[in-house]
Each structure stands twice: as C-alpha cells, then as structure tokens.
Enzyme design. Sequence first.
Site, PDB file in Angstrom:
ATOM      1  N   SER A   1       2.316  -9.676  -0.626  1.00  0.00           N
ATOM      2  CA  SER A   1       1.840  -8.290  -0.575  1.00  0.00           C
ATOM      3  C   SER A   1       1.999  -7.628   0.784  1.00  0.00           C
ATOM      4  O   SER A   1       2.077  -6.410   0.868  1.00  0.00           O
ATOM      5  CB  SER A   1       0.373  -8.229  -1.018  1.00  0.00           C
ATOM      6  OG  SER A   1      -0.424  -9.119  -0.261  1.00  0.00           O
TER       7      SER A   1
ATOM      8  N   GLU B   1     -10.290   5.624   2.429  1.00  0.00           N
ATOM      9  CA  GLU B   1     -11.046   4.533   3.019  1.00  0.00           C
ATOM     10  C   GLU B   1     -10.058   3.454   3.456  1.00  0.00           C
ATOM     11  O   GLU B   1      -8.937   3.394   2.954  1.00  0.00           O
ATOM     12  CB  GLU B   1     -12.004   3.941   1.968  1.00  0.00           C
ATOM     13  CG  GLU B   1     -11.363   2.958   0.981  1.00  0.00           C
ATOM     14  CD  GLU B   1     -10.326   3.567   0.025  1.00  0.00           C
ATOM     15  OE1 GLU B   1     -10.297   4.805  -0.108  1.00  0.00           O
ATOM     16  OE2 GLU B   1      -9.549   2.789  -0.567  1.00  0.00           O
TER      17      GLU B   1
ATOM     18  N   LYS C   1       0.809  -1.215   0.000  1.00  0.00           N
ATOM     19  CA  LYS C   1       0.000   0.000   0.000  1.00  0.00           C
ATOM     20  C   LYS C   1       0.852   1.279   0.000  1.00  0.00           C
ATOM     21  O   LYS C   1       0.439   2.308  -0.534  1.00  0.00           O
ATOM     22  CB  LYS C   1      -0.928   0.023   1.223  1.00  0.00           C
ATOM     23  CG  LYS C   1      -1.926  -1.130   1.319  1.00  0.00           C
ATOM     24  CD  LYS C   1      -3.062  -0.967   0.360  1.00  0.00           C
ATOM     25  CE  LYS C   1      -4.273  -1.853   0.587  1.00  0.00           C
ATOM     26  NZ  LYS C   1      -4.100  -3.227   1.011  1.00  0.00           N
TER      27      LYS C   1
HETATM   28  C1  LIG Z   1      -4.989  -4.288   1.053  1.00  0.00           C
HETATM   29  C2  LIG Z   1      -4.230  -5.528   0.899  1.00  0.00           C
HETATM   30  C3  LIG Z   1      -4.519  -6.450  -0.121  1.00  0.00           C
HETATM   31  C4  LIG Z   1      -5.677  -6.322  -1.049  1.00  0.00           C
HETATM   32  O1  LIG Z   1      -5.669  -5.195  -1.855  1.00  0.00           O
HETATM   33  P1  LIG Z   1      -5.321  -5.246  -3.404  1.00  0.00           P
HETATM   34  O2  LIG Z   1      -5.708  -3.899  -3.884  1.00  0.00           O
HETATM   35  O3  LIG Z   1      -6.160  -6.342  -4.019  1.00  0.00           O
HETATM   36  O4  LIG Z   1      -3.882  -5.529  -3.533  1.00  0.00           O
HETATM   37  C5  LIG Z   1      -3.699  -7.549  -0.279  1.00  0.00           C
HETATM   38  N1  LIG Z   1      -2.658  -7.765   0.557  1.00  0.00           N
HETATM   39  C6  LIG Z   1      -2.370  -6.922   1.582  1.00  0.00           C
HETATM   40  C7  LIG Z   1      -1.224  -7.241   2.472  1.00  0.00           C
HETATM   41  C8  LIG Z   1      -3.145  -5.781   1.780  1.00  0.00           C
HETATM   42  O5  LIG Z   1      -2.849  -4.946   2.784  1.00  0.00           O
END
Ligand SMILES: *Cc1c(COP(=O)(O)O)cnc(C)c1O
Length: 391
Positions: free
Chosen positions: A374, A107, A85
Amino acid sequence: MKLKGRYGQYGGFYVPEVLIPAIEEIEAAYLRFQKDPAFVGELNSLLADYAGRPTPLYHARRFSEQTGFAVWLKREDLLHGGAHKTNNALGQGLLAKYMGKKKLIAETGAGQHGLATAMVGALFGMETKIFMGSIDVARQNVNVHKMKLLGAEVIPVSGGTGTLKDAINEALRYWTANVEDTFYLFGTAGGPHPFPMIVRQFQSVIGREARAQCLERIGRLPDVVAACVGGGSNAIGIFSGFLNDSSVRLVGIEGAGRGLETGHHCATLNKGAVGILHGAQTYVLQDADGQIHETECVSAGLDYPGVGPEHAYLKDSGRAEYVAVEDEQVLDAFEMLTRLEGIMPALESSHALAWLLSQKGLLPSRTVAVVNLSGRGDKDVGIVEEHRPMG
Ligand SMILES: *Cc1c(COP(=O)(O)O)cnc(C)c1O
C-alpha cells in the site's frame, strides 16, 4: 434514511441533521459524475499522467524463498505521493471541483492522506485544511512539513488521545459549521455513507489492474490476496477486483500491536464489537460501556478503533478473513523486504508481508499470493530505528 448505504447491518449515516444535505449532495454528485465521460476521462488521465498508473505487479523472488510460495507485490508504493491514498484524493478532489467547491478539509493519521489531499489541493488550486492529532503531528513531522510546503494549513487537534479518531471528530465538527462551501475529502472506506462506497470505487482501480495483471503475467488468478486493514481502503480496493472469484482467498491483516491479549493493539475486526463510530455502524474497539478503546500499534496508519462497514460485512459473511500480526513480526517483515528486495515497505503494508511470512510451511508451494504493497516506508525509518537501533 439510515438504511441507505448498508452492507448487511453495517454502514448507514449517523450524522448531525445539518450534515445530511451535504452528504446527499456528495452522493448525488458522485452518482452523476461517475457516469460522466468528461469526469471519467479527466480522472483516468490524472491517474495515468499525474499519479503514474498502472502500478506494476512485481514477483518478489527473494522474498518468496522465505515464504516457500510465490509472492507478488502490487506496487502502490510507487504511486505519486508514496501510497494508495492518491487514488482516492484525486477522485474526490476532482468530484469537489466538478461540484464547484473551492475548499477542502481532511483528517490524517500518519500523514499520508493529509499529504495526498494537500497535493490535490495544490493541483486544483483549492484552499486546504488538514486536521491531525497533536501526537501524530509530533511523530510524523516530515509529512507535516510536506503538507505545509504544498500550501495546506495543518490544524493540530489536542482533544482525546491526539490521534486519528480525534482528528476525524474535529474535521466533522468543522464541516458541520462550514458545510456550505467545504468538501470533506474523507481518507478511508469508512465513515458515513456515501464515503465507504465512493472511496471503494476510487480505490477499486487497484483490484482491476491486479486481476488483469495476474491473468497476463501468471496466466491464472492468485490463490490468496492479502492487504493490511486500518480503515480498510487499500484492502477493499484490491479485494473488490476478486470478490466474485470464489477460488481467491481474501485476507485482511490488522495490527496485533504488542499482542491481542495485552489490550495494546489496533485489531478492530479481531477484537471489536458492533457499535457506531464516525457516522457508521461497524466493528468498534470499545469496552462494555461503549467507551472507545485506545489503539496502539507500531504503524500510525492502522491506529484507528473503527473499520469500514463493508469489511465488517465481509467478515460476518465469511467471504474475507481477518487476522492480526504483532509489532515484532511487522518489523521483521519490514527488514526482510528491505534487505532481500531493496524495497522499503510502509509499516502498514509490512503487516500483510508479516502474515505471508507466518504462512511458511502452511500454504502449499504452488500457492500464488498477491499483496497490496500500500505504501513506501520512507516515512517510517525513524520509527524502525527507534525499535531496532542499528548502532
Ligand atoms: C493510510 C494507510 C493505510 C491504512 O489505510 P487503509 O484505509 O486501511 O488502507 C495502509 N497503508 C498505507 C501505506 C497508508 O498510508
């Protein structure tokens, strides 16, 4: 005008008339500053020195023994803030600064985007308001506390189901009334144009780095690139680096929750139908009357009944495939990476790991798979403990 920002039939901007000037202002500013050496230079140095890019590409050897093929992790969990993010929050925050805006709103669901926005608000000295569903405020309260420490105001939204969808509705309502001085820092590659384009661009650094790292470290492109899909920003970020490499299979993984047939899931691309949600035409989880479905899966960050329009397009075109894994598989994958590698993945990212584990014996042993890790799982230990008490 709704034809702008289209991915095939998907995308567009279906927003109240009063937001159109603001949206056009963001689009114009983005198109200008994206080519401005001062902007690009400042963003690149923030990504490096503040956020810690490039993130490593790590060969998870012990985890690979479980899949029967090579799994490499793109370590967005090591990015400052603990998830991908930060790439987008820094990019849009800097854009807001170059536009002369002094106030940010955003949000958040699990709280990771709210946290990233609050960090950037502190960094740039901007007044920051975070809209968050009241249920999410209760279940993600460590992140709520962090956002407040960073100086942001957290506004609980109790309408609807008290989750991400309601937080976005409220943020859009607030923006409509305060559009003059406020920048809406949108958290995923969805919503009205130009957000899908902008967020993709700010996340595409993941894919550019991953592709170059594969060539350097492995000596070839991977066979498979896998990423979890909520709104789709981390997935489009890594996919974008490989879209033109037709030999690379792109796999997006959604939350099948308690099972696709139970109705308790977050699998928009697998089970949704074309509709309009939060300003864009895309796949939406809805019933025959167009009523939005409740989403439900173990990971709050995937708990969203829409998806970014480019993913809808990539699904229809067949360039990417979208599958879903169930909560129990996700928890197994979380435990497996934690115990075998000493890396605690976010439950969102664990969806992608779970799919790789499901491919044991199906993909040949010479396969090279890259997973977008992620985010890190610290925020999720309480949820894991609830499902799998250690006694
Ligand atoms: C917010 C988040 C997601 C999901 O959001 P995407 O926009 O689909 O990437 C996935 N993994 C983590 C660690 C997140 O914080």
